[in-house]
Design an enzyme around this catalytic site. Structure first.
Site, PDB file in Angstrom:
ATOM      1  N   TYR A 150       0.842  -1.205   0.000  1.00 50.47           N
ATOM      2  CA  TYR A 150       0.000   0.000   0.000  1.00 50.47           C
ATOM      3  C   TYR A 150       0.879   1.257   0.000  1.00 50.47           C
ATOM      4  CZ  TYR A 150      -3.007   3.676   1.938  1.00 50.47           C
ATOM      5  OH  TYR A 150      -3.666   4.866   2.157  1.00 50.47           O
TER       6      TYR A 150
HETATM    7  N1  LIG Z   1      -8.812   6.783   5.804  1.00 48.88           N
HETATM    8  C1  LIG Z   1      -7.574   7.093   6.205  1.00 48.88           C
HETATM    9  O1  LIG Z   1      -7.280   7.135   7.428  1.00 48.88           O
HETATM   10  C2  LIG Z   1      -6.507   7.418   5.193  1.00 48.88           C
HETATM   11  C3  LIG Z   1      -5.206   7.682   5.653  1.00 48.88           C
HETATM   12  C4  LIG Z   1      -4.218   7.985   4.708  1.00 48.88           C
HETATM   13  C5  LIG Z   1      -4.527   8.048   3.365  1.00 48.88           C
HETATM   14  N2  LIG Z   1      -5.796   7.769   2.944  1.00 48.88           N
HETATM   15  C6  LIG Z   1      -6.094   7.843   1.511  1.00 48.88           C
HETATM   16  O2  LIG Z   1      -7.225   8.664   1.344  1.00 48.88           O
HETATM   17  C7  LIG Z   1      -8.009   8.244   0.221  1.00 48.88           C
HETATM   18  C8  LIG Z   1      -9.455   8.086   0.619  1.00 48.88           C
HETATM   19  O3  LIG Z   1      -9.562   7.155   1.703  1.00 48.88           O
HETATM   20  P1  LIG Z   1     -10.987   6.749   2.279  1.00 48.88           P
HETATM   21  O4  LIG Z   1     -10.782   6.337   3.689  1.00 48.88           O
HETATM   22  O5  LIG Z   1     -11.976   7.803   1.959  1.00 48.88           O
HETATM   23  O6  LIG Z   1     -11.283   5.436   1.405  1.00 48.88           O
HETATM   24  P2  LIG Z   1     -12.692   4.816   0.989  1.00 48.88           P
HETATM   25  O7  LIG Z   1     -12.467   3.363   0.778  1.00 48.88           O
HETATM   26  O8  LIG Z   1     -13.765   5.214   1.959  1.00 48.88           O
HETATM   27  O9  LIG Z   1     -13.015   5.530  -0.399  1.00 48.88           O
HETATM   28  C9  LIG Z   1     -12.319   5.203  -1.574  1.00 48.88           C
HETATM   29  C10 LIG Z   1     -13.314   5.301  -2.715  1.00 48.88           C
HETATM   30  O10 LIG Z   1     -12.591   5.049  -3.918  1.00 48.88           O
HETATM   31  C11 LIG Z   1     -13.372   4.220  -4.756  1.00 48.88           C
HETATM   32  N3  LIG Z   1     -12.449   3.507  -5.658  1.00 48.88           N
HETATM   33  C12 LIG Z   1     -11.409   2.710  -5.329  1.00 48.88           C
HETATM   34  N4  LIG Z   1     -10.800   2.262  -6.440  1.00 48.88           N
HETATM   35  C13 LIG Z   1     -11.479   2.788  -7.501  1.00 48.88           C
HETATM   36  C14 LIG Z   1     -11.329   2.691  -8.904  1.00 48.88           C
HETATM   37  N5  LIG Z   1     -10.371   1.924  -9.455  1.00 48.88           N
HETATM   38  N6  LIG Z   1     -12.194   3.357  -9.697  1.00 48.88           N
HETATM   39  C15 LIG Z   1     -13.187   4.122  -9.164  1.00 48.88           C
HETATM   40  N7  LIG Z   1     -13.389   4.246  -7.816  1.00 48.88           N
HETATM   41  C16 LIG Z   1     -12.528   3.583  -6.998  1.00 48.88           C
HETATM   42  C17 LIG Z   1     -14.114   3.293  -3.799  1.00 48.88           C
HETATM   43  O11 LIG Z   1     -15.285   2.759  -4.416  1.00 48.88           O
HETATM   44  C18 LIG Z   1     -14.421   4.243  -2.644  1.00 48.88           C
HETATM   45  O12 LIG Z   1     -15.691   4.858  -2.779  1.00 48.88           O
HETATM   46  C19 LIG Z   1      -7.321   6.969  -0.271  1.00 48.88           C
HETATM   47  O13 LIG Z   1      -6.498   7.287  -1.358  1.00 48.88           O
HETATM   48  C20 LIG Z   1      -6.497   6.518   0.906  1.00 48.88           C
HETATM   49  O14 LIG Z   1      -5.376   5.763   0.493  1.00 48.88           O
HETATM   50  C21 LIG Z   1      -6.789   7.456   3.829  1.00 48.88           C
END
Ligand SMILES: NC(=O)c1ccc[n+]([C@@H]2O[C@H](COP(=O)([O-])OP(=O)(O)OC[C@H]3O[C@@H](n4cnc5c(N)ncnc54)[C@H](O)[C@@H]3O)[C@@H](O)[C@H]2O)c1
Length: 359
Positions: A150
């Site tokens: 990741y």
């Molecule tokens: N949640 C955290 O604590 C955290 C921490 C660091 C970084 N991030 C980053 O923040 C971003 C958002 O995280 P989140 O918690 O909202 O995740 P989440 O899983 O709630 O949302 C991700 C969304 O992306 C969509 N998605 C994934 N792959 C896709 C694709 N190939 N095509 C179209 N849609 C796609 C999913 O359907 C989902 O709705 C991510 O990039 C994650 O790596 C999150």
């Protein structure tokens, strides 16, 4: 000027909070999301979370679909939240993560360029720092050494994106330096200066631990499986889930991991500020987003017990890929973007509890 913004992953946790704020600020968020989840409830919830602009159901790796969406709405910028997000899962299924979080994301950026987009905000993660050995809080110049697929996919996207800036004539050598550190090279590697995306200017945000929910309690954190501490502790305190504490033998004062929790609405606001910085001509750059304050898992548990209710704890082993200590120095985001977090841990927990009570 168009006020449309393309939001990849806008149906997800952080993306939906961004869309709500963007609409409040006068933008129209156009969500591109594939809306797939192992859980039908999560899928349905994500669909219902797209309330502030059109929803286009598509995979970001589908060039034709993305191009026709870009042509239809003529957005002024794009935000890329779309990603798989489970560190543990990425160690078990690295190919899935390389495919979705790197190859598809790279293709998405190329399609944005073909669609004449020039500004992008990209979600990276503190996972790019791996298991830091330097003093904390961490700043953007600290060593980049991800320890999970990741984290590696996130760093690879960063390198792909901001090589762009070096190619446009940046003299700071930032990407070169970053690539050398990440790959532990003791010589310069000129290829990394060659971005794949010569026309995209980008702000990269490395979030620490996103948590909490919007005050409306209509959107919030919903993942399947849920692996994030505050959501799991709140669900346990509300009697909806068993709680397992993963590892209490870390070299910290109480033996549990220390993390920096940042409210999802503070993250959403950073994206507006990052977007407006780019639109005003700001240069490509990378920023940590966190509060600078670390809390141990045990401290979070105590706070959830105080604000939400008591719950039983099962002790489990450490999770793969969990460093002991991760706290952000976000002073660069403050200096350059004027961003500062506004929610403390208690407020984060209270908003998460209000959301999970009804969802
Ligand atoms: N949640 C955290 O604590 C955290 C921490 C660091 C970084 N991030 C980053 O923040 C971003 C958002 O995280 P989140 O918690 O909202 O995740 P989440 O899983 O709630 O949302 C991700 C969304 O992306 C969509 N998605 C994934 N792959 C896709 C694709 N190939 N095509 C179209 N849609 C796609 C999913 O359907 C989902 O709705 C991510 O990039 C994650 O790596 C999150």
């Amino acid at each position: 000027m168009s006020k449309n913004i393309l939001v990849a992953g806008g149906a997800g946790y952080i993306g939906s909070h961004f869309c709500k704020l963007a609409a409040e600020k006068g933008y129209t968020p156009i969500t591109i999301d594939r809306l797939t989840s192992p859980s039908p409830q999560v899928e349905q919830f994500r669909r219902s979370a797209v309330q502030w602009g059109p929803l286009e159901i598509a995979d970001i790796g589908d060039e034709d679909a993305v191009l026709s969406i870009a042509e239809k709405y003529k957005p002024v910028a794009a935000i890329c939240f779309a990603s798989l997000i489970e560190v543990g899962e990425s160690t078990l299924q690295p190919d899935l993560y390389w495919d979705n979080n790197y190859y598809k994301v790279m293709r998405f950026f190329k399609t944005l360029e073909r669609g004449k987009l020039r500004h992008l905000v990209f979600s990276s993660s503190a996972a790019v720092y791996g298991n830091p050995t330097t003093a904390q809080p961490l700043n953007e110049e600290d060593d980049l050494a991800p320890i999970s697929p990741y984290g590696m996919t996130k760093l690879s996207c960063e390198i792909g994106l901001q090589g762009l800036y070096a190619r446009q004539g940046s003299s700071d050598g930032f990407i070169d330096e970053m690539a050398r550190r990440a790959l532990k090279l003791d010589y310069t590697y000129p290829e990394f200066r060659m971005s794949f995306f010569p026309c995209l200017k980008s702000v990269i945000f490395r979030y620490f631990n996103a948590a909490g929910a919007d005050k409306s309690a209509t959107i919030g954190e919903m993942h399947e499986p849920e692996t994030h501490l505050i959501a799991n502790a709140v669900l346990a305190a509300q009697g909806k889930k068993q709680f397992t504490l993963n590892g209490s033998d870390y070299p910290t004062t109480d033996g549990t991991c220390i993390r920096d929790y940042v409210h999802v609405n503070d993250l959403a606001r950073a994206h507006i500020q990052g977007l407006e910085y780019l639109l005003a001509g700001g240069k490509s750059d990378v920023f940590n987003l966190g509060t600078g304050k670390g809390y141990s898992v045990q401290q979070v548990i105590d706070s959830v017990k105080k604000h939400v209710g008591d719950f039983a704890i099962t002790h489990g082993p450490r999770r793969t890929g969990d460093p002991a200590f991760l706290v952000a120095d976000a002073s660069k985001a403050k200096q350059v973007l004027g961003w500062e977090p506004t929610y403390d841990l208690d407020a984060i927990i209270k908003t998460a509890a209000a959301f999970h009570k009804d969802n």
